[in-house]
Design an enzyme around this catalytic site. Structure first.
Site, PDB file in Angstrom:
ATOM      1  CG  ASP A   1      34.405  -5.342  15.241  1.00  0.00           C
ATOM      2  OD1 ASP A   1      34.284  -4.349  16.166  1.00  0.00           O
ATOM      3  OD2 ASP A   1      34.508  -6.697  16.102  1.00  0.00           O
TER       4      ASP A   1
ATOM      5  CE  LYS B   1      28.390  -1.087  15.404  1.00  0.00           C
ATOM      6  NZ  LYS B   1      28.695  -2.226  15.356  1.00  0.00           N
TER       7      LYS B   1
ATOM      8  N   GLY C   1      34.392  -0.411  19.805  1.00  0.00           N
ATOM      9  CA  GLY C   1      35.537   0.220  20.055  1.00  0.00           C
ATOM     10  C   GLY C   1      35.416   0.661  18.370  1.00  0.00           C
ATOM     11  CG  HIS C   2      32.650   3.556  17.559  1.00  0.00           C
ATOM     12  ND1 HIS C   2      31.933   2.715  16.630  1.00  0.00           N
ATOM     13  CD2 HIS C   2      31.885   3.665  18.378  1.00  0.00           C
ATOM     14  CE1 HIS C   2      30.844   2.471  16.782  1.00  0.00           C
ATOM     15  NE2 HIS C   2      30.163   2.383  18.468  1.00  0.00           N
TER      16      HIS C   2
ATOM     17  CD  GLN D   1      29.034  -3.135  22.617  1.00  0.00           C
ATOM     18  OE1 GLN D   1      27.814  -3.060  22.824  1.00  0.00           O
ATOM     19  NE2 GLN D   1      29.777  -2.476  22.420  1.00  0.00           N
TER      20      GLN D   1
HETATM   21  P1  IMP Z   1      31.736  -8.052  26.410  1.00  0.00           P
HETATM   22  O1  IMP Z   1      30.485  -6.822  26.478  1.00  0.00           O
HETATM   23  O2  IMP Z   1      32.992  -7.497  26.829  1.00  0.00           O
HETATM   24  O3  IMP Z   1      30.409  -8.340  28.018  1.00  0.00           O
HETATM   25  O4  IMP Z   1      31.727  -9.442  25.875  1.00  0.00           O
HETATM   26  C1  IMP Z   1      30.948 -10.207  25.214  1.00  0.00           C
HETATM   27  C2  IMP Z   1      31.056 -10.391  23.820  1.00  0.00           C
HETATM   28  O5  IMP Z   1      30.534  -9.361  22.844  1.00  0.00           O
HETATM   29  C3  IMP Z   1      32.384 -11.153  23.526  1.00  0.00           C
HETATM   30  O6  IMP Z   1      32.509 -12.223  23.193  1.00  0.00           O
HETATM   31  C4  IMP Z   1      32.485  -9.933  22.902  1.00  0.00           C
HETATM   32  O7  IMP Z   1      33.849 -10.224  22.049  1.00  0.00           O
HETATM   33  C5  IMP Z   1      31.376  -9.128  22.070  1.00  0.00           C
HETATM   34  N1  IMP Z   1      31.990  -8.063  21.839  1.00  0.00           N
HETATM   35  C6  IMP Z   1      31.718  -7.003  22.842  1.00  0.00           C
HETATM   36  N2  IMP Z   1      32.194  -5.596  22.353  1.00  0.00           N
HETATM   37  C7  IMP Z   1      32.253  -6.380  21.325  1.00  0.00           C
HETATM   38  C8  IMP Z   1      32.408  -4.724  19.957  1.00  0.00           C
HETATM   39  O8  IMP Z   1      32.607  -3.792  19.698  1.00  0.00           O
HETATM   40  N3  IMP Z   1      32.821  -5.330  18.627  1.00  0.00           N
HETATM   41  C9  IMP Z   1      32.607  -6.842  19.193  1.00  0.00           C
HETATM   42  N4  IMP Z   1      32.194  -7.430  19.837  1.00  0.00           N
HETATM   43  C10 IMP Z   1      32.320  -6.767  20.542  1.00  0.00           C
END
Ligand code: IMP
Length: 458
Positions: free
Chosen positions: A16, A19, A43-44, A226
């Protein structure tokens, strides 16, 4: 010096960082935008001409109608993808997409398993707080070589053969948690066959697409999802995500060799945020483990109260709520140890610092330069999450700058870097010094205009 043609954009913190905005800014000069990891956990938010687009799976460049690629390293939820394509189309955007034939497919039982596995981990206090989109279980099937890829999904015969086995495996796993699949095998086959029919024309060899573009001298942007600290290998294990979020992930996740990457831009927010569990040394700690804001009461200490107040000012001004989940993000001070670590692993050639305008919400700013662990000063992240949780940040303090309206920040950006408040420049330059990465882009607002480019990228 040769002009740069292939640039990787990664998040240098916990996600977040903005990007989407940086990719959108650079996408104007790119011919191809490639996603290489993760799925609809991302989430962009991209703001173009005052209109906000929230994307989870489609690369950010799609908002500009660019040719976009979903690489083999991405896990694809076809339902989500088709919904996003429909939203873009209804906004008048042309879909110009290649989905890697090698990208793995997320099924409803993956999301179901994600939720159940999280429940088990939560009981042990090690839940990452996943997005419950099925990302981890899908990558587990990929690594176990049970998964179904796009090339198999769009081949009716192969799909029907493979899905029965994958479904039976998932059913067994769900039964072990005392659950049943939410959808029958027949329902899954029908639903996914329909998605396959709609997506088939977009499925192809994404690696050829990306390499041909680079070889042809076109500008190619690789958009990491991420962030560094969520990387499966280099992040805070087991609190990260299940893919390689780092710049090297662009090679494995898009099928391009390291020799073809010219520049790597790390996007870092002027402060820190985190969605989900796990230790974050500079956290203001005003959110409990369930993601709920902790109330200020008579028993709140003076230090806690100050931190909570700062956290809330920054969260509100910065709109720090998850794009995918709506959860309030954990906020904290900028951690130069983390970003220097990101530079080492990712080979950052430039930093894009975002959301500097938000820090005008506070009078004094802190910047973490190192940690204290068991009486020792360290400048690295220990491998054990339990050690990382014990790291106490050591700070330098800076004066903040005046609060301006969005319009005023955009006007200031037009005048260039030297027009920025002196205090802001001092802060930015210290970040660059501590992380040893030159500043490439400074962003002082959500709009494209509120961006200053200091270094030629394309
Ligand atoms: P997962 O990718 O849904 O398995 O989540 C694993 C971890 O990555 C968790 O702590 C999520 O909150 C974090 N996470 C996954 N995608 C994002 C993102 O796009 N932005 C911020 N945190 C993320």
């Amino acid at each position: 010096m040769k002009d740069l043609t292939s640039v990787v954009i990664i998040g240098a913190q916990w996600g977040d960082e903005g990007k989407g905005k940086v990719v959108d800014y650079l996408a104007e000069k790119a011919s191809l935008v490639v996603r290489y990891n993760g799925g609809n956990n991302a989430g962009h938010t991209v703001v173009v001409a005052g209109k906000k687009y929230k994307l989870h799976l489609m690369p950010s460049g799609s908002v500009r109608g660019e040719r976009v690629v979903i690489g083999n390293g991405v896990v694809v939820d076809p339902k989500c993808l088709l919904e996003e394509m429909a939203t873009l189309e209804s906004g008048g955007k042309r879909i110009n997409l290649v989905i890697s034939d090698r990208a793995h497919v997320i099924f409803p039982f993956h999301a179901q398993l994600d939720g159940l596995q999280e429940e088990v981990k939560a009981k042990k206090g090690v839940a990452a707080g996943t997005t419950k989109r099925g990302i981890g279980p899908c990558y587990m099937d990929k690594a176990g070589r049970f998964g179904i890829r796009m090339c198999e999904l769009v081949d009716e015969k192969i799909f029907e053969e493979k899905i029965s086995d994958l479904y039976a495996r998932a059913e067994k796993q769900l039964n072990s948690y005392g659950q049943k699949p939410q959808k029958t095998l027949k329902q899954v086959v029908e639903e996914y066959s329909e998605y396959a029919r709609k997506l088939k024309k977009y499925v192809g060899d994404a690696s050829i697409e990306a390499n041909d573009a680079i070889d042809g001298g076109k500008n190619v942007l690789f958009e990491g999802a991420q962030a560094h600290m969520l990387d499966i290998d280099h992040g805070v294990y087991p609190y990260g995500t299940s893919s390689n979020t780092i710049s090297g992930g662009a090679c494995t996740g898009a099928g391009v060799p390291p020799t073809k990457i010219d520049a790597i831009i790390g996007v870092a927010k002027a402060y820190n945020t985190r969605v989900g569990g796990g230790p974050v040394p500079t956290d203001f700690n005003d959110i409990d483990e369930n993601g709920t804001l902790i109330q200020i009461t008579d028993s709140t200490t003076k230090e806690e109260r100050e931190n909570y107040e700062i956290a809330r000012k920054i969260r509100e001004k910065g709109g720090e709520y998850g794009t995918t989940t709506g959860r309030p993000r954990r906020c904290g001070w900028f951690d130069a140890v983390t970003v220097a670590y990101a530079s080492r692993i990712n080979g950052l050639t430039g930093l894009a610092i975002t959301k500097l305008d938000v820090l005008s919400a506070v009078k004094k700013i802190k910047l973490c330069t190192s940690y204290k662990l068991n009486g020792e000063i360290i400048k690295y992240q220990p491998a054990l999450a339990s050690d990382y949780a014990k790291c106490k940040p050591i700070y330098e303090e800076f004066d903040s700058w005046q609060d301006l309206s969005e319009r005023e920040w955009s006007e200031m950006a037009k005048k260039g870097y030297n027009a920025l408040p002196k205090e802001m420049r001092v802060y930015i330059e210290r970040i660059s010094e501590l992380t040893k990465v030159p500043i490439g882009i400074v962003s002082i607002g959500a709009e494209r205009e509120a961006t200053i480019q200091l270094k030629k990228i394309f």
